[in-house]
Scaffold this active site. Structure first.
Site, PDB file in Angstrom:
ATOM      1  N   HIS A  24      73.528  10.552 -16.759  1.00 17.09           N
ATOM      2  CA  HIS A  24      72.763  10.185 -15.565  1.00 17.09           C
ATOM      3  C   HIS A  24      73.750   9.932 -14.422  1.00 17.09           C
ATOM      4  O   HIS A  24      74.768   9.256 -14.619  1.00 17.09           O
ATOM      5  CB  HIS A  24      71.934   8.922 -15.848  1.00 17.09           C
ATOM      6  CG  HIS A  24      71.113   8.496 -14.668  1.00 17.09           C
ATOM      7  ND1 HIS A  24      69.947   9.134 -14.310  1.00 17.09           N
ATOM      8  CD2 HIS A  24      71.312   7.524 -13.744  1.00 17.09           C
ATOM      9  CE1 HIS A  24      69.455   8.565 -13.223  1.00 17.09           C
ATOM     10  NE2 HIS A  24      70.262   7.586 -12.857  1.00 17.09           N
ATOM     11  N   MET A  43      64.833  17.868 -17.493  1.00 16.94           N
ATOM     12  CA  MET A  43      63.959  17.146 -16.573  1.00 16.94           C
ATOM     13  C   MET A  43      62.581  16.837 -17.161  1.00 16.94           C
ATOM     14  O   MET A  43      61.590  16.842 -16.439  1.00 16.94           O
ATOM     15  CB  MET A  43      63.811  17.951 -15.269  1.00 16.94           C
ATOM     16  CG  MET A  43      65.128  18.219 -14.560  1.00 16.94           C
ATOM     17  SD  MET A  43      66.033  16.714 -14.150  1.00 16.94           S
ATOM     18  CE  MET A  43      65.082  16.162 -12.745  1.00 16.94           C
TER      19      MET A  43
HETATM   20  C1  GRF Z   1      73.400  16.091 -13.342  1.00 20.15           C
HETATM   21  O1  GRF Z   1      73.725  15.416 -12.161  1.00 20.15           O
HETATM   22  C2  GRF Z   1      72.982  15.135 -14.411  1.00 20.15           C
HETATM   23  O2  GRF Z   1      73.651  13.907 -14.351  1.00 20.15           O
HETATM   24  C3  GRF Z   1      71.512  14.927 -14.109  1.00 20.15           C
HETATM   25  O3  GRF Z   1      71.051  16.190 -13.703  1.00 20.15           O
HETATM   26  C4  GRF Z   1      72.138  16.940 -13.171  1.00 20.15           C
HETATM   27  C5  GRF Z   1      72.202  18.198 -13.960  1.00 20.15           C
HETATM   28  O4  GRF Z   1      73.194  19.083 -13.476  1.00 20.15           O
HETATM   29  N1  GRF Z   1      70.834  14.379 -15.255  1.00 20.15           N
HETATM   30  P1  GRF Z   1      73.631  20.327 -14.344  1.00 20.15           P
HETATM   31  O5  GRF Z   1      72.379  21.102 -14.669  1.00 20.15           O
HETATM   32  O6  GRF Z   1      74.319  19.811 -15.570  1.00 20.15           O
HETATM   33  O7  GRF Z   1      74.560  21.117 -13.460  1.00 20.15           O
END
Ligand code: GRF
Length: 217
Positions: A111, A92
């Protein structure tokens, strides 16, 4: 053939990391995870990596003076790891133009929408509010602009009339776990080529089917 070395960058739950860990367990999978880096301490993704005996590093962005300093530390750990491909998996933090340029064509991201629609955050709520019939997920090479870059793989997921954002997110997440390992495999097998910022995939079956939602009577 030597396996492609992956570094996976996370900030949280790490379910996409888990899908990559699981894929890499197969002897014939052409990639291996050499390092997991989180910018947030104590997250579930770090436990998943530890359970799989993958080295982890926390690079807590809040402890750096600015983004440049954070990215210098990140770059040092990545270089040290020997990774040939960086997989952003729920990471993030936005990466600077400089960082993305240094690792050009060596960073991919997942994404949870059908890019270029619904970039950014709160995508499932926004897709439902827009009344679109399909959403999905995308794996793409990273470019300096957020959620931009050549698309490697997508999965289409229908939106149901009674969907709320968590229900849609869960249905899309299942497909994320399918296409992220697939995209990594294609890259590791050198089957992707970028021409005019579009990816062509060698030996991929060109699907002639189409999807309709709601289904015609
Ligand atoms: C996922 O939905 C991904 O596409 C987005 O953030 C979320 C992360 O989920 N970028 P995780 O940490 O992989 O469970």
């Amino acid at each position: 053939m030597a396996k492609l070395k992956l570094a996976v960058l996370i900030s949280g739950r790490g379910s996409n990391l888990q899908s990559l860990i699981d894929a890499c367990r197969a002897e014939d999978f052409p990639a291996e995870i050499v390092h997991v880096i989180s910018n947030v301490p104590g997250v579930m993704g770090l436990d998943r990596a530890a359970q799989a005996n993958i080295p982890t590093t926390v690079i807590n962005h809040t402890t750096f003076a600015d983004r440049t300093a954070f990215e210098i530390a990140l770059g040092e750990v990545l270089t040290q790891s020997g990774a040939g491909l960086i997989c952003l998996a729920g990471f993030m933090r936005l990466l600077s133009d400089t960082f993305v340029t240094i690792w050009h064509d060596r960073i991919i991201n997942i994404h949870p929408s059908l890019l270029p629609a619904f970039k950014g955050l709160d995508v499932h709520r926004r897709a439902i509010d827009a009344g679109v019939r399909f959403s999905g997920c995308t794996v793409h090479f990273v470019r300096p602009d957020m959620d931009c870059g050549p698309i490697i793989a997508q999965a289409v997921v229908p939106i149901h009339a009674d969907d709320d954002a968590p229900a849609l997110a869960a249905r899309i997440l299942e497909q994320e776990h399918v296409i992220y390992p697939l995209a990594v495999k294609l890259i590791a097998e050198n089957r992707t080529t970028i021409v005019n910022e579009c990816v062509t995939v060698e030996n991929s079956s060109s699907g002639k089917s189409f999807l309709v939602n709601p289904a015609p009577d």
